[in-house]
Design a protein around this motif. Structure first.
Motif, PDB file in Angstrom:
ATOM      1  N   HIS A   1      -2.830   2.991  -8.309  1.00  0.00           N
ATOM      2  CA  HIS A   1      -1.520   2.380  -8.099  1.00  0.00           C
ATOM      3  C   HIS A   1      -1.479   1.581  -6.795  1.00  0.00           C
ATOM      4  CE1 HIS A   1      -0.178   4.950 -11.388  1.00  0.00           C
ATOM      5  NE2 HIS A   1       0.938   4.254 -11.418  1.00  0.00           N
ATOM      6  N   ILE A   2      -2.165   2.076  -5.765  1.00  0.00           N
ATOM      7  CA  ILE A   2      -2.230   1.331  -4.510  1.00  0.00           C
ATOM      8  C   ILE A   2      -2.907  -0.017  -4.730  1.00  0.00           C
ATOM      9  CG2 ILE A   2      -3.369   1.227  -2.253  1.00  0.00           C
ATOM     10  CD1 ILE A   2      -2.833   4.173  -1.916  1.00  0.00           C
ATOM     11  N   LEU A   3      -4.033  -0.004  -5.421  1.00  0.00           N
ATOM     12  CA  LEU A   3      -4.779  -1.243  -5.632  1.00  0.00           C
ATOM     13  C   LEU A   3      -4.011  -2.225  -6.511  1.00  0.00           C
ATOM     14  CD1 LEU A   3      -8.400   0.170  -6.125  1.00  0.00           C
ATOM     15  CD2 LEU A   3      -7.488  -1.064  -4.148  1.00  0.00           C
ATOM     16  N   VAL A   4      -3.315  -1.707  -7.520  1.00  0.00           N
ATOM     17  CA  VAL A   4      -2.517  -2.582  -8.388  1.00  0.00           C
ATOM     18  C   VAL A   4      -1.411  -3.258  -7.593  1.00  0.00           C
ATOM     19  CG1 VAL A   4      -0.823  -2.578 -10.268  1.00  0.00           C
ATOM     20  CG2 VAL A   4      -3.008  -1.432 -10.574  1.00  0.00           C
ATOM     21  N   CYS A   5      -0.693  -2.483  -6.803  1.00  0.00           N
ATOM     22  CA  CYS A   5       0.414  -3.025  -6.011  1.00  0.00           C
ATOM     23  C   CYS A   5      -0.107  -3.972  -4.932  1.00  0.00           C
ATOM     24  CB  CYS A   5       1.211  -1.882  -5.380  1.00  0.00           C
ATOM     25  SG  CYS A   5       2.814  -2.373  -4.714  1.00  0.00           S
ATOM     26  N   LEU A   6      -1.184  -3.588  -4.267  1.00  0.00           N
ATOM     27  CA  LEU A   6      -1.773  -4.422  -3.220  1.00  0.00           C
ATOM     28  C   LEU A   6      -2.302  -5.731  -3.797  1.00  0.00           C
ATOM     29  CD1 LEU A   6      -2.714  -4.831  -0.301  1.00  0.00           C
ATOM     30  CD2 LEU A   6      -4.782  -3.529  -0.871  1.00  0.00           C
ATOM     31  N   GLY A   7      -3.002  -5.644  -4.922  1.00  0.00           N
ATOM     32  CA  GLY A   7      -3.546  -6.844  -5.543  1.00  0.00           C
ATOM     33  C   GLY A   7      -2.455  -7.794  -5.992  1.00  0.00           C
ATOM     34  N   SER A   8      -1.386  -7.257  -6.558  1.00  0.00           N
ATOM     35  CA  SER A   8      -0.269  -8.098  -7.004  1.00  0.00           C
ATOM     36  C   SER A   8       0.385  -8.799  -5.816  1.00  0.00           C
ATOM     37  CB  SER A   8       0.767  -7.246  -7.742  1.00  0.00           C
ATOM     38  OG  SER A   8       0.195  -6.616  -8.866  1.00  0.00           O
ATOM     39  N   ALA A   9       0.593  -8.035  -4.738  1.00  0.00           N
ATOM     40  CA  ALA A   9       1.197  -8.618  -3.535  1.00  0.00           C
ATOM     41  C   ALA A   9       0.302  -9.712  -2.960  1.00  0.00           C
ATOM     42  CB  ALA A   9       1.447  -7.527  -2.493  1.00  0.00           C
TER      43      ALA A   9
ATOM     44  N   LEU B   1       4.415  -7.822  -6.727  1.00  0.00           N
ATOM     45  CA  LEU B   1       4.785  -9.235  -6.702  1.00  0.00           C
ATOM     46  C   LEU B   1       6.053  -9.444  -5.879  1.00  0.00           C
ATOM     47  CD1 LEU B   1       4.143 -10.222 -10.442  1.00  0.00           C
ATOM     48  CD2 LEU B   1       2.718 -10.788  -8.464  1.00  0.00           C
ATOM     49  N   THR B   2       7.005  -8.530  -6.053  1.00  0.00           N
ATOM     50  CA  THR B   2       8.262  -8.611  -5.307  1.00  0.00           C
ATOM     51  C   THR B   2       8.010  -8.504  -3.801  1.00  0.00           C
ATOM     52  OG1 THR B   2       9.389  -7.553  -7.167  1.00  0.00           O
ATOM     53  CG2 THR B   2      10.567  -7.607  -5.084  1.00  0.00           C
ATOM     54  N   ILE B   3       7.136  -7.590  -3.427  1.00  0.00           N
ATOM     55  CA  ILE B   3       6.792  -7.427  -2.010  1.00  0.00           C
ATOM     56  C   ILE B   3       6.043  -8.657  -1.510  1.00  0.00           C
ATOM     57  CG2 ILE B   3       5.398  -6.091  -0.378  1.00  0.00           C
ATOM     58  CD1 ILE B   3       5.902  -3.643  -2.210  1.00  0.00           C
ATOM     59  N   GLY B   4       5.089  -9.116  -2.314  1.00  0.00           N
ATOM     60  CA  GLY B   4       4.257 -10.241  -1.894  1.00  0.00           C
ATOM     61  C   GLY B   4       5.020 -11.516  -1.655  1.00  0.00           C
ATOM     62  N   ILE B   5       6.094 -11.733  -2.393  1.00  0.00           N
ATOM     63  CA  ILE B   5       6.873 -12.955  -2.222  1.00  0.00           C
ATOM     64  C   ILE B   5       7.918 -12.807  -1.124  1.00  0.00           C
ATOM     65  CG2 ILE B   5       8.775 -12.525  -3.819  1.00  0.00           C
ATOM     66  CD1 ILE B   5       6.663 -15.761  -3.461  1.00  0.00           C
ATOM     67  N   GLY B   6       8.060 -11.559  -0.599  1.00  0.00           N
ATOM     68  CA  GLY B   6       8.977 -11.350   0.522  1.00  0.00           C
ATOM     69  C   GLY B   6      10.357 -10.877   0.143  1.00  0.00           C
ATOM     70  N   PHE B   7      10.534 -10.448  -1.110  1.00  0.00           N
ATOM     71  CA  PHE B   7      11.837  -9.936  -1.555  1.00  0.00           C
ATOM     72  C   PHE B   7      11.878  -8.435  -1.259  1.00  0.00           C
ATOM     73  CE2 PHE B   7      14.765  -9.229  -5.471  1.00  0.00           C
ATOM     74  CZ  PHE B   7      15.868  -9.173  -4.641  1.00  0.00           C
ATOM     75  N   TYR B   8      11.995  -8.099   0.015  1.00  0.00           N
ATOM     76  CA  TYR B   8      11.843  -6.722   0.479  1.00  0.00           C
ATOM     77  C   TYR B   8      12.921  -5.788  -0.064  1.00  0.00           C
ATOM     78  CZ  TYR B   8       8.846  -9.190   3.798  1.00  0.00           C
ATOM     79  OH  TYR B   8       7.879  -9.990   4.365  1.00  0.00           O
ATOM     80  N   ARG B   9      14.160  -6.239  -0.049  1.00  0.00           N
ATOM     81  CA  ARG B   9      15.255  -5.386  -0.521  1.00  0.00           C
ATOM     82  C   ARG B   9      15.074  -5.035  -1.995  1.00  0.00           C
ATOM     83  NH1 ARG B   9      20.045  -9.088   1.646  1.00  0.00           N
ATOM     84  NH2 ARG B   9      18.467 -10.605   1.046  1.00  0.00           N
ATOM     85  N   GLY B  10      14.676  -6.024  -2.786  1.00  0.00           N
ATOM     86  CA  GLY B  10      14.436  -5.755  -4.209  1.00  0.00           C
ATOM     87  C   GLY B  10      13.311  -4.760  -4.404  1.00  0.00           C
ATOM     88  N   ALA B  11      12.267  -4.866  -3.593  1.00  0.00           N
ATOM     89  CA  ALA B  11      11.123  -3.958  -3.706  1.00  0.00           C
ATOM     90  C   ALA B  11      11.507  -2.527  -3.351  1.00  0.00           C
ATOM     91  CB  ALA B  11       9.997  -4.440  -2.793  1.00  0.00           C
ATOM     92  N   ILE B  12      12.290  -2.359  -2.300  1.00  0.00           N
ATOM     93  CA  ILE B  12      12.690  -1.010  -1.873  1.00  0.00           C
ATOM     94  C   ILE B  12      13.598  -0.357  -2.918  1.00  0.00           C
ATOM     95  CG2 ILE B  12      14.018   0.274  -0.155  1.00  0.00           C
ATOM     96  CD1 ILE B  12      13.005  -1.776   1.934  1.00  0.00           C
TER      97      ILE B  12
ATOM     98  N   VAL C   1       0.841  -1.213   0.000  1.00  0.00           N
ATOM     99  CA  VAL C   1       0.000   0.000   0.000  1.00  0.00           C
ATOM    100  C   VAL C   1       0.869   1.254   0.000  1.00  0.00           C
ATOM    101  CG1 VAL C   1      -1.636   1.362   1.352  1.00  0.00           C
ATOM    102  CG2 VAL C   1      -1.991  -1.101   1.079  1.00  0.00           C
ATOM    103  N   ILE C   2       1.889   1.266   0.849  1.00  0.00           N
ATOM    104  CA  ILE C   2       2.771   2.439   0.952  1.00  0.00           C
ATOM    105  C   ILE C   2       3.524   2.657  -0.366  1.00  0.00           C
ATOM    106  CG2 ILE C   2       4.810   3.385   2.095  1.00  0.00           C
ATOM    107  CD1 ILE C   2       3.888   1.928   4.650  1.00  0.00           C
ATOM    108  N   SER C   3       4.108   1.592  -0.901  1.00  0.00           N
ATOM    109  CA  SER C   3       4.903   1.715  -2.128  1.00  0.00           C
ATOM    110  C   SER C   3       4.047   2.125  -3.321  1.00  0.00           C
ATOM    111  CB  SER C   3       5.604   0.381  -2.429  1.00  0.00           C
ATOM    112  OG  SER C   3       6.455  -0.002  -1.374  1.00  0.00           O
ATOM    113  N   GLY C   4       2.904   1.481  -3.480  1.00  0.00           N
ATOM    114  CA  GLY C   4       1.999   1.858  -4.568  1.00  0.00           C
ATOM    115  C   GLY C   4       1.494   3.276  -4.427  1.00  0.00           C
ATOM    116  N   GLY C   5       1.239   3.685  -3.176  1.00  0.00           N
ATOM    117  CA  GLY C   5       0.760   5.046  -2.937  1.00  0.00           C
ATOM    118  C   GLY C   5       1.788   6.100  -3.287  1.00  0.00           C
ATOM    119  N   ILE C   6       3.060   5.821  -3.009  1.00  0.00           N
ATOM    120  CA  ILE C   6       4.132   6.779  -3.324  1.00  0.00           C
ATOM    121  C   ILE C   6       4.217   6.997  -4.835  1.00  0.00           C
ATOM    122  CG2 ILE C   6       6.637   7.124  -3.309  1.00  0.00           C
ATOM    123  CD1 ILE C   6       6.687   5.720  -0.580  1.00  0.00           C
ATOM    124  N   ILE C   7       4.184   5.910  -5.591  1.00  0.00           N
ATOM    125  CA  ILE C   7       4.220   6.034  -7.052  1.00  0.00           C
ATOM    126  C   ILE C   7       2.951   6.706  -7.557  1.00  0.00           C
ATOM    127  CG2 ILE C   7       4.425   4.778  -9.236  1.00  0.00           C
ATOM    128  CD1 ILE C   7       6.904   4.677  -7.433  1.00  0.00           C
ATOM    129  N   GLY C   8       1.815   6.344  -6.995  1.00  0.00           N
ATOM    130  CA  GLY C   8       0.539   6.918  -7.422  1.00  0.00           C
ATOM    131  C   GLY C   8       0.429   8.402  -7.169  1.00  0.00           C
TER     132      GLY C   8
END
Length: 229
Positions: free
Chosen positions: A46-54, A116-127, A24-31
């Motif tokens: 953008h929040i919903l897209v990122c949240l749904g993918s995760a 997807l990156t966040i959802g699978i737990g690849f936090y460093r890649g997502a940041i 939610v935070i990451s998608g919101g920043i881009i949005g």
């Protein structure tokens, strides 16, 4: 540092909250950046897209972890291809033959990948991806605009007055040390009225500020409207 939250690589209550909130935070920043530009796909989209993918990839991992069946990447692959349909909805071709929304469409697709990156737990890649997406959409956009504003090639959209002679208008443009490389004549319709218009590709004799060039062209007799495209 994330280890202080416990095991967040597997699916549990802690990892679910962290991943979805981060999405939610990451998608919101881009949005927010897209929303400031007046794009149809902005903050909430953008929040919903990122949240749904995760959520999709998180669910996929849960199924694989709990039941030991399925491909943990299958649902994620469907998101990558499916998000294209949403992206197409943000791309429009205006009456001036301008294509708009490509950056927003690409941003939605990238935001889905980040989810997807966040959802699978690849936090460093997502940041890292979040930082680079902001760099591309904010910093590089300003650099691109600066470079284009000083380019010798300029594309403009022109609407002519009803009584104007197009040839005289074109001659007036050439008098400003501007070469016309290409011209596309259009007929624009406004309700029951129509107007002759054109898209011109101009080549300047030297690097000049595009805004000043367009302002000078707008003063030529016979031109009702002109803008840089």
């Amino acid at each position: 540092m994330l280890e202080i939250f416990g095991d967040i690589s597997s699916v549990n209550d802690t990892s679910i909250i962290i991943r979805l909130v981060l999405a939610v935070i990451s998608g919101g920043i881009i949005g927010l950046e897209r929303g400031k530009k007046g794009q149809p796909a902005g903050f909430r989209t953008h929040i919903l897209v990122c949240l749904g993918s995760a959520l999709v990839i998180l669910t996929n991992q849960y199924v694989y972890q709990e039941f030991g069946v399925g491909d943990p990447a299958r649902l994620g692959a469907q998101v990558i291809s499916g998000i294209g349909f949403l992206g197409v909805g943000t791309i429009i071709i205006t009456g001036k033959n301008q294509v708009k929304g490509l950056t927003t469409a690409a941003g939605l697709w990238t935001t889905a990948c980040m989810g997807l990156t966040i959802g699978i737990g690849f936090y460093r890649g997502a940041i890292v991806a979040l930082i680079l997406i902001l760099f591309v959409t904010v910093v590089l956009r300003r650099i691109e605009n600066l470079m284009l504003s000083k380019s010798k090639i300029l594309n403009i959209y022109v609407e002519f007055s009803e009584m104007a002679s197009i040839n005289k208008v074109l001659d007036g443009i050439k008098l400003n040390s501007i070469h016309i490389d290409n011209i596309e004549i259009l007929r624009q319709y406004y309700g029951n009225n129509s107007k002759v218009a054109a898209i011109l590709t101009l080549r300047l004799d030297q690097r000049r500020n595009h805004e000043k060039v367009v302002t000078g062209i707008s003063k030529i007799e016979g031109i009702d409207f002109v803008e840089d495209i």
